[in-house]
Design a protein around this motif. Structure first.
Motif, PDB file in Angstrom:
ATOM      1  N   LYS A 237     -11.814  -4.683 -11.804  1.00  0.00           N
ATOM      2  CA  LYS A 237     -12.038  -4.130 -10.701  1.00  0.00           C
ATOM      3  C   LYS A 237     -13.441  -3.739 -10.115  1.00  0.00           C
ATOM      4  CE  LYS A 237      -7.965  -1.259 -12.166  1.00  0.00           C
ATOM      5  NZ  LYS A 237      -7.611   0.377 -12.615  1.00  0.00           N
ATOM      6  N   LEU A 238     -14.429  -3.685 -10.850  1.00  0.00           N
ATOM      7  CA  LEU A 238     -15.727  -3.466 -10.149  1.00  0.00           C
ATOM      8  C   LEU A 238     -16.465  -4.747  -9.837  1.00  0.00           C
ATOM      9  CD1 LEU A 238     -14.901  -0.512 -11.019  1.00  0.00           C
ATOM     10  CD2 LEU A 238     -17.502  -0.441 -11.642  1.00  0.00           C
ATOM     11  N   PHE A 239     -16.533  -5.725 -10.872  1.00  0.00           N
ATOM     12  CA  PHE A 239     -17.219  -6.859 -10.509  1.00  0.00           C
ATOM     13  C   PHE A 239     -16.328  -7.981  -9.646  1.00  0.00           C
ATOM     14  CE2 PHE A 239     -19.461  -5.385 -14.363  1.00  0.00           C
ATOM     15  CZ  PHE A 239     -20.848  -5.942 -13.972  1.00  0.00           C
ATOM     16  N   VAL A 240     -15.124  -8.069 -10.094  1.00  0.00           N
ATOM     17  CA  VAL A 240     -14.435  -9.252  -9.481  1.00  0.00           C
ATOM     18  C   VAL A 240     -14.230  -8.518  -8.087  1.00  0.00           C
ATOM     19  CG1 VAL A 240     -12.508 -10.541  -9.063  1.00  0.00           C
ATOM     20  CG2 VAL A 240     -13.878 -10.561 -11.249  1.00  0.00           C
ATOM     21  N   GLY A 241     -13.122  -7.279  -8.093  1.00  0.00           N
ATOM     22  CA  GLY A 241     -12.635  -6.915  -6.950  1.00  0.00           C
ATOM     23  C   GLY A 241     -13.426  -6.195  -6.040  1.00  0.00           C
ATOM     24  N   TYR A 242     -14.215  -5.112  -6.526  1.00  0.00           N
ATOM     25  CA  TYR A 242     -15.208  -4.483  -5.434  1.00  0.00           C
ATOM     26  C   TYR A 242     -16.220  -5.564  -5.026  1.00  0.00           C
ATOM     27  CZ  TYR A 242     -18.946  -1.964  -3.739  1.00  0.00           C
ATOM     28  OH  TYR A 242     -20.139  -1.182  -3.294  1.00  0.00           O
ATOM     29  N   GLY A 243     -16.811  -6.491  -6.150  1.00  0.00           N
ATOM     30  CA  GLY A 243     -17.848  -7.144  -5.533  1.00  0.00           C
ATOM     31  C   GLY A 243     -17.296  -8.436  -4.523  1.00  0.00           C
ATOM     32  N   SER A 244     -16.403  -8.807  -4.832  1.00  0.00           N
ATOM     33  CA  SER A 244     -16.014  -9.896  -3.942  1.00  0.00           C
ATOM     34  C   SER A 244     -15.684  -9.349  -2.384  1.00  0.00           C
ATOM     35  CB  SER A 244     -14.685 -10.568  -4.379  1.00  0.00           C
ATOM     36  OG  SER A 244     -13.390  -9.511  -4.413  1.00  0.00           O
ATOM     37  N   HIS A 245     -15.455  -8.091  -2.425  1.00  0.00           N
ATOM     38  CA  HIS A 245     -15.517  -7.546  -1.009  1.00  0.00           C
ATOM     39  C   HIS A 245     -16.805  -6.872  -0.432  1.00  0.00           C
ATOM     40  CE1 HIS A 245     -10.956  -7.620  -0.248  1.00  0.00           C
ATOM     41  NE2 HIS A 245     -10.869  -7.306  -1.811  1.00  0.00           N
TER      42      HIS A 245
ATOM     43  N   GLY B 245     -11.755 -11.987  -0.088  1.00  0.00           N
ATOM     44  CA  GLY B 245     -12.089 -11.109  -1.546  1.00  0.00           C
ATOM     45  C   GLY B 245     -10.706 -11.260  -2.279  1.00  0.00           C
ATOM     46  N   ALA B 246     -10.921 -10.566  -3.406  1.00  0.00           N
ATOM     47  CA  ALA B 246      -9.856 -10.578  -4.493  1.00  0.00           C
ATOM     48  C   ALA B 246      -9.388  -8.901  -4.714  1.00  0.00           C
ATOM     49  CB  ALA B 246     -10.354 -11.053  -6.054  1.00  0.00           C
ATOM     50  N   ASP B 247      -8.237  -8.958  -4.832  1.00  0.00           N
ATOM     51  CA  ASP B 247      -7.657  -7.451  -4.995  1.00  0.00           C
ATOM     52  C   ASP B 247      -7.045  -7.439  -6.236  1.00  0.00           C
ATOM     53  OD1 ASP B 247      -8.347  -6.602  -2.139  1.00  0.00           O
ATOM     54  OD2 ASP B 247      -6.463  -7.689  -1.512  1.00  0.00           O
ATOM     55  N   VAL B 248      -7.356  -6.354  -6.800  1.00  0.00           N
ATOM     56  CA  VAL B 248      -6.788  -6.112  -8.466  1.00  0.00           C
ATOM     57  C   VAL B 248      -6.369  -4.711  -8.598  1.00  0.00           C
ATOM     58  CG1 VAL B 248      -8.030  -5.685 -10.448  1.00  0.00           C
ATOM     59  CG2 VAL B 248      -9.167  -7.220  -9.095  1.00  0.00           C
ATOM     60  N   SER B 249      -5.259  -4.662  -9.188  1.00  0.00           N
ATOM     61  CA  SER B 249      -4.461  -3.178  -9.079  1.00  0.00           C
ATOM     62  C   SER B 249      -4.050  -3.280 -10.675  1.00  0.00           C
ATOM     63  CB  SER B 249      -3.440  -3.186  -8.322  1.00  0.00           C
ATOM     64  OG  SER B 249      -2.435  -4.327  -8.474  1.00  0.00           O
ATOM     65  N   ASP B 250      -3.574  -1.966 -11.003  1.00  0.00           N
ATOM     66  CA  ASP B 250      -3.053  -2.004 -12.502  1.00  0.00           C
ATOM     67  C   ASP B 250      -1.417  -2.484 -12.442  1.00  0.00           C
ATOM     68  OD1 ASP B 250      -5.217  -0.529 -13.196  1.00  0.00           O
ATOM     69  OD2 ASP B 250      -4.470   1.289 -13.009  1.00  0.00           O
ATOM     70  N   VAL B 251      -0.776  -2.853 -13.425  1.00  0.00           N
ATOM     71  CA  VAL B 251       0.377  -3.532 -13.069  1.00  0.00           C
ATOM     72  C   VAL B 251       1.132  -2.874 -14.589  1.00  0.00           C
ATOM     73  CG1 VAL B 251       0.029  -5.796 -14.312  1.00  0.00           C
ATOM     74  CG2 VAL B 251       2.107  -5.247 -12.919  1.00  0.00           C
ATOM     75  N   ASP B 252       2.154  -2.292 -14.539  1.00  0.00           N
ATOM     76  CA  ASP B 252       2.943  -1.866 -15.852  1.00  0.00           C
ATOM     77  C   ASP B 252       3.183  -3.125 -16.533  1.00  0.00           C
ATOM     78  OD1 ASP B 252       5.928  -1.120 -17.033  1.00  0.00           O
ATOM     79  OD2 ASP B 252       4.885   0.440 -17.002  1.00  0.00           O
ATOM     80  N   PRO B 253       2.931  -2.930 -17.763  1.00  0.00           N
ATOM     81  CA  PRO B 253       3.308  -3.864 -18.919  1.00  0.00           C
ATOM     82  C   PRO B 253       4.699  -4.522 -18.824  1.00  0.00           C
ATOM     83  CG  PRO B 253       1.937  -2.258 -19.839  1.00  0.00           C
ATOM     84  CD  PRO B 253       2.382  -1.684 -18.544  1.00  0.00           C
TER      85      PRO B 253
END
Length: 258
Positions: free
Chosen positions: A151-159, A195-203
């Motif tokens: 979420k932080l490095f890939v998601g936030y960082g890429s945006h 950028g890359a968007d990252v979200s939680d997903v139910d298993p």
């Protein structure tokens, strides 16, 4: 994770780093090409001291690092830096202000989490360098580390730093990956040119979600895969699906963590 738990993990991992590193500071670190264990220890110490100044100044220190740090032996510098870091944490509340690179979270709590995660990865580096058994990574710390890097490095960082990710994302086609922990949480990552968007997903839902690739395994195994800190010939994570998607994910991780 709770502040007290993060600090407990930080203490255990810096102790393990110190113990392993002291056996041979000249060993090469395969996961950090060009570094010796002495370089690794000095890096961790300088990171700790940098965060101390971020908290004290509520700004990024500039210039950095101070020239006088070079004269201090690596283990001695690590001990000094850890004492200053934990002393600063003890003097401040998690919600107290501190300059960080994550604009939505300008608090001391950000650095408590970040330093716990920084340290577990670098004690892995020391263990891999010396060829000693890797100490267990607690599930709660590993899950938190997966969440942070995605979420932080890939998601936030890429945006936030689009130009740094353009070589990776210029040809992005909306590829999707689910990263999941056995019996635990999951994350859905979708790439695009901005950028890359990252979200939680139910298993439970993840199993029926159509994606291009998956990365799954134990919490520690997935964390180590994401940071490229797997032991030679051994993996507790499985990466499956479209090869181009997995290559894109790996390149995103490299761009965001180096």
């Amino acid at each position: 994770m709770e502040r007290s738990r993060l600090l407990e993990c930080l203490a255990a991992d810096v102790a393990r780093l110190r113990e392993v590193a002291a056996s041979d500071l000249t060993a090469a670190v395969p996961s950090c090409p060009g570094w010796t264990v002495a370089d690794l220890v000095r890096h961790v110490a300088e990171v700790y001291l940098h965060k101390v100044e971020c908290m004290r100044l509520n700004a990024f220190p500039d210039p950095w690092p101070p020239a006088d740090l070079e004269s201090v032996a690596p283990i001695e510098l690590l001990n000094r830096a850890y004492a200053e870091l934990t002393g600063e944490f003890a003097a401040r509340g998690a919600a107290d202000p501190s300059r960080t690179w994550h604009e939505p979270d300008q608090t001391v709590g950000f650095w408590i989490r970040r330093m716990a995660q920084e340290t577990v990865i670098h004690r892995l580096d020391a263990e891999l360098a010396l060829g000693v058994p890797v100490a267990p990574i607690p599930d709660d710390l590993a899950v938190d580390g997966i969440d942070e890097v995605l979420k932080l490095f890939v998601g936030y960082g890429s945006h936030a730093w689009v130009e740094d990710f353009q070589p990776v994302l210029a040809g992005a086609e909306g590829r999707t990956v689910i990263v999941g922990v056995d019996g635990g949480p999951g994350w859905l990552l979708r790439t695009g040119v901005t950028g890359a968007d990252v979200s939680d997903v139910d298993p439970a839902a993840a199993a029926s979600t159509s994606v291009d690739a998956t990365v799954s395994g134990s919490a520690a195994g997935v964390l180590r895969w994401l940071w490229s800190r797997e032991s030679p010939g051994v993996s507790d994570a499985q990466a499956e699906g479209d090869e181009a998607t997995l290559v894109e994910l790996r390149n995103l991780l490299v761009a965001s963590t180096q």
